[in-house]
Write a protein that holds these residues in place. Structure first.
Motif, PDB file in Angstrom:
ATOM      1  N   ARG A   1       0.928  -1.161  -0.080  1.00  0.00           N
ATOM      2  CA  ARG A   1      -0.015  -0.013  -0.052  1.00  0.00           C
ATOM      3  C   ARG A   1       0.996   1.091  -0.103  1.00  0.00           C
ATOM      4  O   ARG A   1       2.094   1.332   0.270  1.00  0.00           O
ATOM      5  N   SER A   2       0.356   2.414  -0.277  1.00  0.00           N
ATOM      6  CA  SER A   2       1.054   3.527  -0.402  1.00  0.00           C
ATOM      7  C   SER A   2       1.763   3.756   0.948  1.00  0.00           C
ATOM      8  O   SER A   2       2.957   4.400   0.923  1.00  0.00           O
ATOM      9  N   GLY A   3       1.136   3.588   1.927  1.00  0.00           N
ATOM     10  CA  GLY A   3       1.807   3.673   3.307  1.00  0.00           C
ATOM     11  C   GLY A   3       2.956   3.134   3.586  1.00  0.00           C
ATOM     12  O   GLY A   3       3.778   3.531   4.131  1.00  0.00           O
ATOM     13  N   HIS A   4       3.099   1.974   2.921  1.00  0.00           N
ATOM     14  CA  HIS A   4       4.164   1.195   3.100  1.00  0.00           C
ATOM     15  C   HIS A   4       5.766   1.816   2.444  1.00  0.00           C
ATOM     16  O   HIS A   4       6.831   2.030   2.894  1.00  0.00           O
ATOM     17  N   PHE A   5       5.248   2.525   1.194  1.00  0.00           N
ATOM     18  CA  PHE A   5       6.513   3.236   0.656  1.00  0.00           C
ATOM     19  C   PHE A   5       6.602   4.498   1.405  1.00  0.00           C
ATOM     20  O   PHE A   5       7.861   5.040   1.466  1.00  0.00           O
ATOM     21  N   GLN A   6       5.774   5.030   2.076  1.00  0.00           N
ATOM     22  CA  GLN A   6       5.941   6.341   2.932  1.00  0.00           C
ATOM     23  C   GLN A   6       6.887   5.825   4.093  1.00  0.00           C
ATOM     24  O   GLN A   6       7.752   6.692   4.453  1.00  0.00           O
ATOM     25  N   LEU A   7       6.600   4.745   4.718  1.00  0.00           N
ATOM     26  CA  LEU A   7       7.397   4.146   5.760  1.00  0.00           C
ATOM     27  C   LEU A   7       8.727   3.757   5.469  1.00  0.00           C
ATOM     28  O   LEU A   7       9.616   4.560   6.168  1.00  0.00           O
ATOM     29  N   LEU A   8       8.993   3.177   4.376  1.00  0.00           N
ATOM     30  CA  LEU A   8      10.202   2.859   3.779  1.00  0.00           C
ATOM     31  C   LEU A   8      10.972   4.044   3.622  1.00  0.00           C
ATOM     32  O   LEU A   8      12.231   4.175   3.840  1.00  0.00           O
ATOM     33  N   GLY A   9      10.472   5.256   2.902  1.00  0.00           N
ATOM     34  CA  GLY A   9      11.204   6.356   2.606  1.00  0.00           C
ATOM     35  C   GLY A   9      11.712   7.060   3.924  1.00  0.00           C
ATOM     36  O   GLY A   9      12.680   7.650   3.949  1.00  0.00           O
ATOM     37  N   ARG A  10      10.808   7.129   4.647  1.00  0.00           N
ATOM     38  CA  ARG A  10      11.129   7.839   6.119  1.00  0.00           C
ATOM     39  C   ARG A  10      12.410   7.047   6.805  1.00  0.00           C
ATOM     40  O   ARG A  10      13.225   7.772   7.129  1.00  0.00           O
ATOM     41  N   ALA A  11      12.188   5.773   6.699  1.00  0.00           N
ATOM     42  CA  ALA A  11      13.434   5.024   7.139  1.00  0.00           C
ATOM     43  C   ALA A  11      14.647   5.093   6.626  1.00  0.00           C
ATOM     44  O   ALA A  11      15.794   5.345   7.254  1.00  0.00           O
ATOM     45  N   MET A  12      14.411   5.355   5.185  1.00  0.00           N
ATOM     46  CA  MET A  12      15.690   5.477   4.436  1.00  0.00           C
ATOM     47  C   MET A  12      16.191   6.784   4.661  1.00  0.00           C
ATOM     48  O   MET A  12      17.601   7.124   4.753  1.00  0.00           O
ATOM     49  N   ILE A  13      15.646   7.966   4.854  1.00  0.00           N
ATOM     50  CA  ILE A  13      16.065   9.106   5.174  1.00  0.00           C
ATOM     51  C   ILE A  13      16.510   9.404   6.421  1.00  0.00           C
ATOM     52  O   ILE A  13      17.555   9.857   6.827  1.00  0.00           O
ATOM     53  N   ASP A  14      15.813   8.617   7.545  1.00  0.00           N
ATOM     54  CA  ASP A  14      16.426   8.680   8.807  1.00  0.00           C
ATOM     55  C   ASP A  14      17.764   8.081   9.068  1.00  0.00           C
ATOM     56  O   ASP A  14      18.244   8.404  10.041  1.00  0.00           O
ATOM     57  N   HIS A  15      18.173   7.184   8.202  1.00  0.00           N
ATOM     58  CA  HIS A  15      19.307   6.504   8.427  1.00  0.00           C
ATOM     59  C   HIS A  15      20.392   6.710   7.078  1.00  0.00           C
ATOM     60  O   HIS A  15      21.169   5.854   6.949  1.00  0.00           O
ATOM     61  N   VAL A  16      20.114   7.941   6.529  1.00  0.00           N
ATOM     62  CA  VAL A  16      20.994   7.993   5.324  1.00  0.00           C
ATOM     63  C   VAL A  16      22.580   8.240   5.517  1.00  0.00           C
ATOM     64  O   VAL A  16      23.247   7.720   4.900  1.00  0.00           O
ATOM     65  N   ASP A  17      22.705   8.614   6.814  1.00  0.00           N
ATOM     66  CA  ASP A  17      24.345   8.681   7.187  1.00  0.00           C
ATOM     67  C   ASP A  17      24.780   7.452   7.132  1.00  0.00           C
ATOM     68  O   ASP A  17      26.020   7.089   6.732  1.00  0.00           O
ATOM     69  N   ARG A  18      24.229   6.287   7.669  1.00  0.00           N
ATOM     70  CA  ARG A  18      24.661   4.976   7.590  1.00  0.00           C
ATOM     71  C   ARG A  18      24.531   4.267   6.475  1.00  0.00           C
ATOM     72  O   ARG A  18      25.463   3.151   6.069  1.00  0.00           O
TER      73      ARG A  18
ATOM     74  N   ALA B   1      24.265   5.573   2.939  1.00  0.00           N
ATOM     75  CA  ALA B   1      24.244   6.451   1.627  1.00  0.00           C
ATOM     76  C   ALA B   1      24.747   5.772   0.585  1.00  0.00           C
ATOM     77  O   ALA B   1      24.405   5.868  -0.514  1.00  0.00           O
ATOM     78  N   ASP B   2      25.686   4.856   0.765  1.00  0.00           N
ATOM     79  CA  ASP B   2      26.515   4.146  -0.705  1.00  0.00           C
ATOM     80  C   ASP B   2      25.161   3.163  -1.136  1.00  0.00           C
ATOM     81  O   ASP B   2      25.122   3.283  -2.073  1.00  0.00           O
ATOM     82  N   LEU B   3      24.575   2.411  -0.252  1.00  0.00           N
ATOM     83  CA  LEU B   3      23.542   1.641  -0.695  1.00  0.00           C
ATOM     84  C   LEU B   3      22.416   2.595  -1.360  1.00  0.00           C
ATOM     85  O   LEU B   3      21.853   2.104  -2.105  1.00  0.00           O
ATOM     86  N   LEU B   4      21.840   3.798  -0.487  1.00  0.00           N
ATOM     87  CA  LEU B   4      20.758   4.523  -1.178  1.00  0.00           C
ATOM     88  C   LEU B   4      21.412   5.111  -2.529  1.00  0.00           C
ATOM     89  O   LEU B   4      20.594   5.320  -3.465  1.00  0.00           O
ATOM     90  N   ALA B   5      22.624   5.463  -2.674  1.00  0.00           N
ATOM     91  CA  ALA B   5      23.003   5.874  -3.765  1.00  0.00           C
ATOM     92  C   ALA B   5      23.139   4.965  -5.053  1.00  0.00           C
ATOM     93  O   ALA B   5      22.404   5.208  -5.882  1.00  0.00           O
ATOM     94  N   GLU B   6      23.336   3.634  -4.671  1.00  0.00           N
ATOM     95  CA  GLU B   6      23.196   2.752  -5.570  1.00  0.00           C
ATOM     96  C   GLU B   6      21.823   2.390  -6.045  1.00  0.00           C
ATOM     97  O   GLU B   6      21.467   2.270  -7.303  1.00  0.00           O
TER      98      GLU B   6
ATOM     99  N   ARG C   1      20.597  15.117  -0.375  1.00  0.00           N
ATOM    100  CA  ARG C   1      20.758  14.664   0.837  1.00  0.00           C
ATOM    101  C   ARG C   1      21.628  13.503   1.053  1.00  0.00           C
ATOM    102  O   ARG C   1      22.618  13.386   2.019  1.00  0.00           O
ATOM    103  N   VAL C   2      21.467  12.436   0.076  1.00  0.00           N
ATOM    104  CA  VAL C   2      22.476  11.235   0.293  1.00  0.00           C
ATOM    105  C   VAL C   2      23.823  11.505  -0.305  1.00  0.00           C
ATOM    106  O   VAL C   2      24.808  11.366   0.341  1.00  0.00           O
ATOM    107  N   GLN C   3      23.885  12.603  -1.208  1.00  0.00           N
ATOM    108  CA  GLN C   3      25.212  12.765  -1.749  1.00  0.00           C
ATOM    109  C   GLN C   3      26.165  13.409  -0.574  1.00  0.00           C
ATOM    110  O   GLN C   3      27.344  13.402  -0.562  1.00  0.00           O
TER     111      GLN C   3
END
Length: 179
Positions: free
Chosen positions: A4-21, A23-28, A52-54
């Motif tokens: 559901r769309s809410g799942h994508f929002q949760l995933l996106g929030r989790a990714m942004i909250d942990h971008v510092d750890r 970043a390389d995976l997110l960039a790929e 933000r990732v960069q």
């Protein structure tokens, strides 16, 4: 499928909250062709994520360069020629894959052409053609060639453009090419 769309929002929030750890995976993930194609439908929002990732990546690293190419494409979608030129010229200082180099030269040529810097635009589009042809990316080479034809047509060189178009069209069976 099945999310559901809410799942994508949760995933996106989790990714942004942990971008510092991560970043390389997110960039790929964010620079994969399929993801980039989707991101270009919302270029301004995509730029926020890419920026933000960069920030977490080492300048000049493989993933930093990939993010920079993705940023270039977003600015291209926004028709921001000044940013495209700044990023494109900056990218040429780094080691690029042939695919990245082709996209960079194409975007750079488009931005230069928009600003009526005709000679530089032709140098850039031909540089992109050379890179893609040498790498065996015939589709990308032909896109660059047809773009050169469009540039020629726009600057009043219709006969030169016609030669490019005729040569291009004669190389393909009309039923076999998406061109």
């Amino acid at each position: 499928a099945g999310f559901r769309s809410g799942h994508f929002q949760l995933l996106g929030r989790a990714m942004i909250d942990h971008v510092d750890r991560h970043a390389d995976l997110l960039a790929e993930l964010m620079t994969g062709l399929e993801v980039q194609a989707q991101m270009l439908s919302s270029p301004a929002e995509s730029l926020e994520l890419l920026d933000r990732v960069q920030q977490e990546l080492g300048v000049g690293s493989k993933n930093w360069v990939a993010i920079e190419v993705a940023r270039l494409l977003c600015y291209s979608t926004l028709y921001d020629s000044q940013q495209m030129i700044a990023i494109g010229e900056g990218l040429l200082k780094y080691e690029l894959t042939p695919h990245q180099a082709g996209r960079t030269w194409m975007s750079l040529s488009f931005a230069l052409f928009q600003l009526r810097r005709w000679d530089e635009a032709f140098v850039a589009i031909r540089s992109g053609q050379n890179v893609t042809r040498e790498a065996g990316f015939e589709d990308r080479y032909h896109i660059g060639l047809v773009t050169e034809g469009a540039f020629l047509w726009h600057v009043g060189e219709a006969e030169k453009a016609r030669v490019i178009y005729d040569d291009f069209l004669s190389a393909f069976d009309p039923d076999q090419s998406t061109f």
